[in-house]
Design an enzyme around this catalytic site. Structure first.
Site, PDB file in Angstrom:
ATOM      1  N   ARG A 138       0.812  -1.218   0.000  1.00 38.29           N
ATOM      2  CA  ARG A 138       0.000   0.000   0.000  1.00 38.29           C
ATOM      3  C   ARG A 138       0.848   1.272   0.000  1.00 38.29           C
ATOM      4  O   ARG A 138       0.444   2.289  -0.553  1.00 38.29           O
ATOM      5  CB  ARG A 138      -0.896   0.023   1.247  1.00 38.29           C
ATOM      6  N   LYS A 161       3.008  -3.903  13.402  1.00 33.98           N
ATOM      7  CA  LYS A 161       2.087  -4.675  12.570  1.00 33.98           C
ATOM      8  C   LYS A 161       2.829  -4.943  11.265  1.00 33.98           C
ATOM      9  O   LYS A 161       3.082  -4.028  10.480  1.00 33.98           O
ATOM     10  CB  LYS A 161       0.797  -3.895  12.305  1.00 33.98           C
TER      11      LYS A 161
END
Length: 302
Positions: A138, A161
């Protein structure tokens, strides 16, 4: 601090395109009652980039009000601008937020030194715990293990994460950081393997509509019962993949509405509704995963 099943919460909209308080209440109660460890708001799944600043603020206050201390709330504060990230983060102090999730600066693609300085500057300007978020697909930039090691030495950077889907990263990072540094998967399809290699949990899209199941998988993994964990995960594996048949959060919103957890699957442009062919495909996957009838009465979460 944060382990197990952490949901990347979707942002429900009403028919006028405004944040739907009724659906939000149902979603949060659903997670509290089904074992979700924490909620991440204003992440990718929460459509943070299409919300106005005033809406972001209103949403966080609403989530905190509904949650009422029953579940930790983590808020996405990442931005390509370091200064803007600091402003977002400082605006959350003293509200009752448990931590921030800070994605790597997207579009401008800094060097590894630039990434280090970005997160270091944020860390120096807040007391809130910071969780790094690495999702190269992304953002166009990869936060490398050696940079994560440097950042892990800072006082309030507590974990990451890791959403590359590259399982070798778990071992690489674990060797470089202290034992208290949290490793959270950002990829449902590989999350159980991630935990078997030493990860501490998952920030999950699937948990939006299978909260109890994802929480149980994480619980079993934490206690070393991988035989049962893999058996349960196998029932969801097609769903993990199917929820990305179109860009997130298009499919998850459609499924959440299909199951009665939210009133509409409305998205904001440039996100568009799920195509008819994808609807048919997801319907088959839901039947296979036995999620057409929710476990428990959906109305009980209102």
């Amino acid at each position: 601090m944060f382990t197990g099943s952490i949901v990347a919460l979707l942002t429900p909209m009403d028919n006028q395109g405004k944040i739907c308080k009724k659906s939000l209440k149902k979603l949060i109660n659903y997670h509290v009652m089904n074992g979700t460890s924490a909620i991440v708001a204003l992440g990718t799944t929460g459509e943070s980039v299409t919300l106005k600043n005033t809406e972001r603020n209103d949403l966080i206050l609403l989530i905190l009000e509904i949650a009422d201390g029953r579940i930790p709330i983590i808020v996405g504060t990442g931005s390509p601008s370091t200064a803007e990230s600091i402003v977002y983060t400082q605006g959350l102090e003293n509200l009752g937020v448990s931590a921030c999730l800070s994605v790597t600066p997207y579009y401008n693609c800094p060097t590894q030194e630039g990434l280090y300085q970005h997160f270091k500057k944020i860390s120096e300007n807040t007391d809130l715990p910071q969780i790094l978020y690495n999702i190269p697909l992304r953002t166009g930039i990869d936060l490398l293990p050696e940079t994560i090691q440097r950042l892990g030495d800072l006082r309030n950077i507590i974990g990451i994460k890791e959403a590359t889907g590259n399982l070798s990263r778990v071992t690489q990072i674990k060797k470089l950081v202290n034992k208290d540094f949290m490793l959270l998967s950002g990829d449902d399809a590989t999350a159980l393997d991630f935990m078997k290699l030493g990860g501490h949990g998952v920030i999950s899209v699937t948990a939006n509509i299978a909260a109890r199941e994802v929480a149980k998988i994480c619980f079993l993994a934490k206690h070393g019962n991988f035989f049962k964990a893999y058996a349960l995960n196998q029932q969801l594996i097609d769903l993990h993949h199917a929820l990305f048949i179109e860009p997130n959060p298009i499919p998850i919103k459609w499924v959440a509405k299909r199951l009665g957890l939210i009133e509409t699957d409305l998205l904001r442009l440039p996100m568009t509704p799920l195509t008819n062919i994808s609807c048919l495909f997801l319907e088959k996957i839901l039947n296979r995963a036995q999620l057409i009838l929710m476990k428990g009465d959906v109305c009980s979460y209102e």
